[in-house]
Write an enzyme that holds these catalytic residues in place. Sequence first.
Site, PDB file in Angstrom:
ATOM      1  N   GLY A  35       0.919  -1.188   0.109  1.00  0.00           N
ATOM      2  CA  GLY A  35      -0.005   0.195   0.062  1.00  0.00           C
ATOM      3  C   GLY A  35       0.884   1.145  -0.046  1.00  0.00           C
ATOM      4  N   ALA A  36       2.040   0.997   0.072  1.00  0.00           N
ATOM      5  CA  ALA A  36       3.167   2.289   0.118  1.00  0.00           C
ATOM      6  C   ALA A  36       2.867   2.990  -1.327  1.00  0.00           C
ATOM      7  CB  ALA A  36       4.411   1.861   0.582  1.00  0.00           C
ATOM      8  N   GLY A  37       2.793   2.315  -2.358  1.00  0.00           N
ATOM      9  CA  GLY A  37       2.918   2.956  -3.604  1.00  0.00           C
ATOM     10  C   GLY A  37       3.864   2.617  -4.429  1.00  0.00           C
ATOM     11  N   LYS A  38       4.157   1.324  -4.186  1.00  0.00           N
ATOM     12  CA  LYS A  38       5.443   0.619  -5.222  1.00  0.00           C
ATOM     13  C   LYS A  38       5.027   0.315  -6.514  1.00  0.00           C
ATOM     14  CE  LYS A  38       5.799  -2.882  -2.361  1.00  0.00           C
ATOM     15  NZ  LYS A  38       4.682  -2.503  -1.427  1.00  0.00           N
ATOM     16  N   SER A  39       3.819  -0.240  -6.843  1.00  0.00           N
ATOM     17  CA  SER A  39       3.231  -0.558  -8.001  1.00  0.00           C
ATOM     18  C   SER A  39       2.871   0.759  -8.904  1.00  0.00           C
ATOM     19  CB  SER A  39       2.111  -1.432  -8.076  1.00  0.00           C
ATOM     20  OG  SER A  39       2.176  -2.312  -7.027  1.00  0.00           O
ATOM     21  N   THR A  40       2.377   1.637  -8.120  1.00  0.00           N
ATOM     22  CA  THR A  40       1.882   2.795  -8.836  1.00  0.00           C
ATOM     23  C   THR A  40       3.359   3.433  -9.365  1.00  0.00           C
ATOM     24  OG1 THR A  40       0.330   3.154  -7.052  1.00  0.00           O
ATOM     25  CG2 THR A  40       0.750   4.893  -8.400  1.00  0.00           C
ATOM     26  N   ARG A  65      -6.318  -9.783  -8.287  1.00  0.00           N
ATOM     27  CA  ARG A  65      -7.235  -8.725  -7.934  1.00  0.00           C
ATOM     28  C   ARG A  65      -7.853  -8.350  -9.011  1.00  0.00           C
ATOM     29  NH1 ARG A  65      -2.477  -5.669  -4.861  1.00  0.00           N
ATOM     30  NH2 ARG A  65      -2.478  -6.770  -3.016  1.00  0.00           N
ATOM     31  N   ARG A 158      -7.929   1.397  -1.799  1.00  0.00           N
ATOM     32  CA  ARG A 158      -7.569   0.557  -2.853  1.00  0.00           C
ATOM     33  C   ARG A 158      -8.617  -0.639  -3.087  1.00  0.00           C
ATOM     34  NH1 ARG A 158      -1.802  -2.268  -3.285  1.00  0.00           N
ATOM     35  NH2 ARG A 158      -2.977  -3.865  -1.776  1.00  0.00           N
ATOM     36  N   ARG A 169      -1.347  -7.020   6.682  1.00  0.00           N
ATOM     37  CA  ARG A 169      -0.547  -6.431   5.980  1.00  0.00           C
ATOM     38  C   ARG A 169       0.092  -5.127   6.656  1.00  0.00           C
ATOM     39  NH1 ARG A 169      -0.817  -7.005  -0.066  1.00  0.00           N
ATOM     40  NH2 ARG A 169      -1.662  -9.186  -0.008  1.00  0.00           N
ATOM     41  N   ASN A 192       6.484   8.500   0.291  1.00  0.00           N
ATOM     42  CA  ASN A 192       5.524   8.494  -0.751  1.00  0.00           C
ATOM     43  C   ASN A 192       4.289   9.523  -0.025  1.00  0.00           C
ATOM     44  OD1 ASN A 192       3.927   8.716  -2.866  1.00  0.00           O
ATOM     45  ND2 ASN A 192       3.278   6.512  -2.811  1.00  0.00           N
ATOM     46  N   ASP A 193       4.472  10.464   0.198  1.00  0.00           N
ATOM     47  CA  ASP A 193       3.394  11.483   0.602  1.00  0.00           C
ATOM     48  C   ASP A 193       2.662  12.076  -0.856  1.00  0.00           C
ATOM     49  OD1 ASP A 193       1.619  13.234   1.813  1.00  0.00           O
ATOM     50  OD2 ASP A 193       3.391  14.170   2.785  1.00  0.00           O
TER      51      ASP A 193
END
Length: 219
Positions: A35-40, A65, A158, A169, A192-193
């Site tokens: 959920g930190a934003g890695k895939s994004t 998913r 998400r 998680r 990742n703000d």
Amino acid sequence: MLRRPLAGLVAAALGRVPSDGMSGPRPVVLSGPSGAGKSTLLKRLLQEHSGIFGFSVSHTTRDPRPGEENGKDYYFVTREVMQQDITAGDFIEHAEFSGNLYGTSKAAVRAVQAMNRICLLDVDLQGVRNIKTTDLRPIFIFVQPPSLDVLEQRLRLRNTETEESLSKRLIAARADMESSKEPGLFDLVIVNDNLDKAYHVLEEALLEEIKKAQGSCHS
Ligand code: ADP
Ligand code: 5GP
């Protein structure tokens, strides 16, 4: 926030992660709480630098998913098949995360490297530690959420997790945030703000590798 080993001080001054002095582009490992934003961030690198990066498609035993494609986001496999392949020595690393197996196959990394692209890997903390024992020599980047509360909000928005998997998680996230402080574990920590800001820090950090890949890539 940036955190780097001493040897990277000059590179740090240039806003880049240290090079290992080898000629080809180094792989890049992104890790950090779910959920930190890695895939994004990874998807944006792949889109904005077409032909430069390639994603190492991991195997997992978790269910896909909505919107995830087999062979693109992951290879979705049964535990039995994955366990057999692990035993056969087909994986560089593997780990159990939130009740499922995840792993990087040798073939996934080779496929990206065969195109002379920068290989992007998204792995958990166990994966980071295991990759450190291999000769892959990637740049290790930790993507950190601004706080655990924000992380929980993002995971809820998400809309991909059950209460049970969300709670697993978040427990893993707390441990990851502690581990990321370990000296020398990561070359760079990106909070990742704001997404644009985080992306530009990541892109700037990889400029040297991007230039190397531009000089040698095949589409
Ligand atoms: P990861 O791959 O690390 O599990 P994702 O890339 O799926 O995380 O991001 C988790 C969720 O947070 C997604 O819904 C994504 O759109 C959102 N997100 C990512 N970065 C930000 C940000 N800076 N601000 C707000 N939402 C974000
Ligand atoms: P998700 O289920 O949210 O896609 O991923 C859960 C966690 O598994 C994330 O921390 C992600 O980085 C990690 N992960 C994904 N692929 C791999 C892999 O090949 N190896 C390891 N060790 N972790 C992985």
